[in-house]
Design a protein around this motif. Sequence first.
Motif, PDB file in Angstrom:
ATOM      1  N   LEU A  11      -6.848  57.797  15.661  1.00  0.00           N
ATOM      2  CA  LEU A  11      -8.288  57.649  15.449  1.00  0.00           C
ATOM      3  C   LEU A  11      -8.601  57.637  13.957  1.00  0.00           C
ATOM      4  CD1 LEU A  11     -11.184  57.494  16.520  1.00  0.00           C
ATOM      5  CD2 LEU A  11     -11.191  59.996  16.688  1.00  0.00           C
ATOM      6  N   LEU A  12      -7.950  58.529  13.222  1.00  0.00           N
ATOM      7  CA  LEU A  12      -8.145  58.580  11.773  1.00  0.00           C
ATOM      8  C   LEU A  12      -7.611  57.299  11.119  1.00  0.00           C
ATOM      9  CD1 LEU A  12      -7.104  62.298  11.061  1.00  0.00           C
ATOM     10  CD2 LEU A  12      -9.421  61.351  11.055  1.00  0.00           C
ATOM     11  N   ARG A  13      -6.503  56.792  11.651  1.00  0.00           N
ATOM     12  CA  ARG A  13      -5.942  55.555  11.102  1.00  0.00           C
ATOM     13  C   ARG A  13      -6.875  54.370  11.325  1.00  0.00           C
ATOM     14  NH1 ARG A  13      -0.460  52.930  13.433  1.00  0.00           N
ATOM     15  NH2 ARG A  13      -1.976  52.377  15.053  1.00  0.00           N
ATOM     16  N   SER A  14      -7.530  54.362  12.496  1.00  0.00           N
ATOM     17  CA  SER A  14      -8.460  53.277  12.796  1.00  0.00           C
ATOM     18  C   SER A  14      -9.664  53.290  11.854  1.00  0.00           C
ATOM     19  CB  SER A  14      -8.940  53.367  14.255  1.00  0.00           C
ATOM     20  OG  SER A  14      -9.833  54.459  14.424  1.00  0.00           O
ATOM     21  N   LYS A  15      -9.932  54.447  11.285  1.00  0.00           N
ATOM     22  CA  LYS A  15     -11.042  54.573  10.334  1.00  0.00           C
ATOM     23  C   LYS A  15     -10.590  54.308   8.902  1.00  0.00           C
ATOM     24  CE  LYS A  15     -13.524  57.838  13.303  1.00  0.00           C
ATOM     25  NZ  LYS A  15     -14.639  56.916  13.612  1.00  0.00           N
ATOM     26  N   GLY A  16      -9.290  54.093   8.740  1.00  0.00           N
ATOM     27  CA  GLY A  16      -8.756  53.697   7.445  1.00  0.00           C
ATOM     28  C   GLY A  16      -8.520  54.812   6.456  1.00  0.00           C
ATOM     29  N   ILE A  17      -8.439  56.053   6.926  1.00  0.00           N
ATOM     30  CA  ILE A  17      -8.280  57.160   5.961  1.00  0.00           C
ATOM     31  C   ILE A  17      -6.892  57.800   6.006  1.00  0.00           C
ATOM     32  CG2 ILE A  17     -10.759  57.630   5.927  1.00  0.00           C
ATOM     33  CD1 ILE A  17     -10.227  60.108   7.621  1.00  0.00           C
ATOM     34  N   VAL A  18      -6.000  57.286   6.870  1.00  0.00           N
ATOM     35  CA  VAL A  18      -4.601  57.726   6.868  1.00  0.00           C
ATOM     36  C   VAL A  18      -3.707  56.499   7.024  1.00  0.00           C
ATOM     37  CG1 VAL A  18      -5.046  60.025   7.807  1.00  0.00           C
ATOM     38  CG2 VAL A  18      -4.548  58.127   9.370  1.00  0.00           C
ATOM     39  N   LYS A  19      -2.448  56.655   6.590  1.00  0.00           N
ATOM     40  CA  LYS A  19      -1.466  55.577   6.720  1.00  0.00           C
ATOM     41  C   LYS A  19      -0.319  56.056   7.607  1.00  0.00           C
ATOM     42  CE  LYS A  19      -2.511  53.474   2.234  1.00  0.00           C
ATOM     43  NZ  LYS A  19      -3.692  54.292   1.921  1.00  0.00           N
ATOM     44  N   ASN A  20       0.413  55.119   8.165  1.00  0.00           N
ATOM     45  CA  ASN A  20       1.474  55.438   9.121  1.00  0.00           C
ATOM     46  C   ASN A  20       2.488  56.434   8.578  1.00  0.00           C
ATOM     47  OD1 ASN A  20       0.631  53.960  11.358  1.00  0.00           O
ATOM     48  ND2 ASN A  20       1.601  52.071  10.644  1.00  0.00           N
ATOM     49  N   PHE A  21       2.897  56.239   7.317  1.00  0.00           N
ATOM     50  CA  PHE A  21       3.928  57.119   6.753  1.00  0.00           C
ATOM     51  C   PHE A  21       3.429  58.554   6.547  1.00  0.00           C
ATOM     52  CE2 PHE A  21       1.796  55.570   2.935  1.00  0.00           C
ATOM     53  CZ  PHE A  21       1.744  56.695   2.129  1.00  0.00           C
ATOM     54  N   GLU A  22       2.114  58.779   6.693  1.00  0.00           N
ATOM     55  CA  GLU A  22       1.531  60.112   6.498  1.00  0.00           C
ATOM     56  C   GLU A  22       1.423  60.898   7.810  1.00  0.00           C
ATOM     57  OE1 GLU A  22      -1.473  59.005   2.762  1.00  0.00           O
ATOM     58  OE2 GLU A  22      -2.149  58.740   4.839  1.00  0.00           O
ATOM     59  N   LYS A  23       1.860  60.285   8.903  1.00  0.00           N
ATOM     60  CA  LYS A  23       1.635  60.863  10.232  1.00  0.00           C
ATOM     61  C   LYS A  23       2.146  62.298  10.356  1.00  0.00           C
ATOM     62  CE  LYS A  23       2.312  59.990  15.164  1.00  0.00           C
ATOM     63  NZ  LYS A  23       2.865  59.069  16.183  1.00  0.00           N
ATOM     64  N   SER A  24       3.356  62.543   9.935  1.00  0.00           N
ATOM     65  CA  SER A  24       3.944  63.879  10.069  1.00  0.00           C
ATOM     66  C   SER A  24       3.141  64.927   9.300  1.00  0.00           C
ATOM     67  CB  SER A  24       5.392  63.854   9.567  1.00  0.00           C
ATOM     68  OG  SER A  24       5.947  65.147   9.609  1.00  0.00           O
ATOM     69  N   LYS A  25       2.749  64.587   8.074  1.00  0.00           N
ATOM     70  CA  LYS A  25       2.000  65.523   7.234  1.00  0.00           C
ATOM     71  C   LYS A  25       0.608  65.774   7.794  1.00  0.00           C
ATOM     72  CE  LYS A  25       0.933  66.312   2.350  1.00  0.00           C
ATOM     73  NZ  LYS A  25       1.001  65.728   0.968  1.00  0.00           N
ATOM     74  N   VAL A  26      -0.036  64.701   8.285  1.00  0.00           N
ATOM     75  CA  VAL A  26      -1.387  64.826   8.842  1.00  0.00           C
ATOM     76  C   VAL A  26      -1.365  65.665  10.119  1.00  0.00           C
ATOM     77  CG1 VAL A  26      -3.303  63.567   9.906  1.00  0.00           C
ATOM     78  CG2 VAL A  26      -2.238  62.692   7.811  1.00  0.00           C
ATOM     79  N   LYS A  27      -0.386  65.400  10.975  1.00  0.00           N
ATOM     80  CA  LYS A  27      -0.281  66.149  12.236  1.00  0.00           C
ATOM     81  C   LYS A  27      -0.064  67.642  11.972  1.00  0.00           C
ATOM     82  CE  LYS A  27       2.012  64.894  15.814  1.00  0.00           C
ATOM     83  NZ  LYS A  27       3.102  64.419  16.683  1.00  0.00           N
ATOM     84  N   LYS A  28       0.718  67.948  10.956  1.00  0.00           N
ATOM     85  CA  LYS A  28       0.970  69.357  10.618  1.00  0.00           C
ATOM     86  C   LYS A  28      -0.334  70.055  10.241  1.00  0.00           C
ATOM     87  CE  LYS A  28       3.919  72.285   7.739  1.00  0.00           C
ATOM     88  NZ  LYS A  28       4.967  72.309   6.672  1.00  0.00           N
ATOM     89  N   ILE A  29      -1.181  69.335   9.505  1.00  0.00           N
ATOM     90  CA  ILE A  29      -2.483  69.898   9.113  1.00  0.00           C
ATOM     91  C   ILE A  29      -3.380  70.066  10.329  1.00  0.00           C
ATOM     92  CG2 ILE A  29      -4.622  69.427   7.829  1.00  0.00           C
ATOM     93  CD1 ILE A  29      -2.852  68.041   5.701  1.00  0.00           C
TER      94      ILE A  29
END
Length: 320
Positions: free
Chosen positions: A13-31
């Motif tokens: 959902l955050l990616r669809s809004k353009g504020i995260v990138k695929n390679f950031e998935k692990s770091k974002v999920k941890k947060i």
Amino acid sequence: MKKFLNYNMQFYLLRSKGIVKNFEKSKVKKILINENYYSLINGYRAPFLDSNNKYLKNTSFFELYALYNFDRALRNILFKKILIIESKLKSVIAYTFSKKYENDYLNIENYDILLKTDPQYQSLSDKQKQNNNKKLENITSLISTLTKIISDNSDKKEFVNHYLLKYHQIPLWVLVNVLTFGNLSKFYSVLKQPQKQKIAQSFKVKDNILKEYIKILGLFRNACAHEERCYCFRFRGDIQNTPHHQRLNIPIHSSGTYLFGKTDFFAVMIILKELLSKKDFDIFKLKLDEAILKLDKKLKSISINDIYLIMGLPQNWRDL
């Protein structure tokens, strides 16, 4: 009702809004595992949205997270200083009241009220009687609250139980330790004028100003304790103009009201300046400056000045 989203779905959902990138998935999920999605995204996205409610160009999830952490730091910094004021307030209220009335804080006659049996009551106008009756309600409510606090803590707090068993009463200087900031605010507001003035003198402000400041600090204390947003917090009404507004050349709205330091975070800074020691206030400013500099380094799509505006901070706030 909105459907439940697991961590992967939240990321997409955050990616669809353009504020995260695929390679950031692990770091974002941890947060997201550690921080509630709603509190983080819905709570801190406003400064990063345009007039169409879309994210500004180049906005990053990590900017929202930086603002989120800044606000957490802000609450911690502010809460510690409010506790210092609260501690002094408890001490001075207990001392001042007890010096005059000993432990007779459940006696309605020791508060700012005219009873109907008082000869002066009959000379009051209808409006004055109305105000007096309102005071009576507040005092009666306070006494009821104090009685309940004693009863509720007789088994929970060893020191309360000790005084009840040994002395059959609890001195005010003991009771204040289980009173909330809200209780203190109500207690101060119904004291007789001489006691209010003596307490206010210990903070070097007028009694009506202290009453106003205590009420506002109580609102911010609750916001800090319950992890509400602090940097953008606004309260109803406003603080009175102070020499600080004039000294810092705070801009004035066309209505004649100062733009900053009236109902915002900067207004609370002014209150802290008035009530804290110079040393404690300087420490507060230092910690705030450190938090702001840390946030500034992580902002890309907006500037720290945008956050200043939301907080009501003038550019020269450090000169307060």
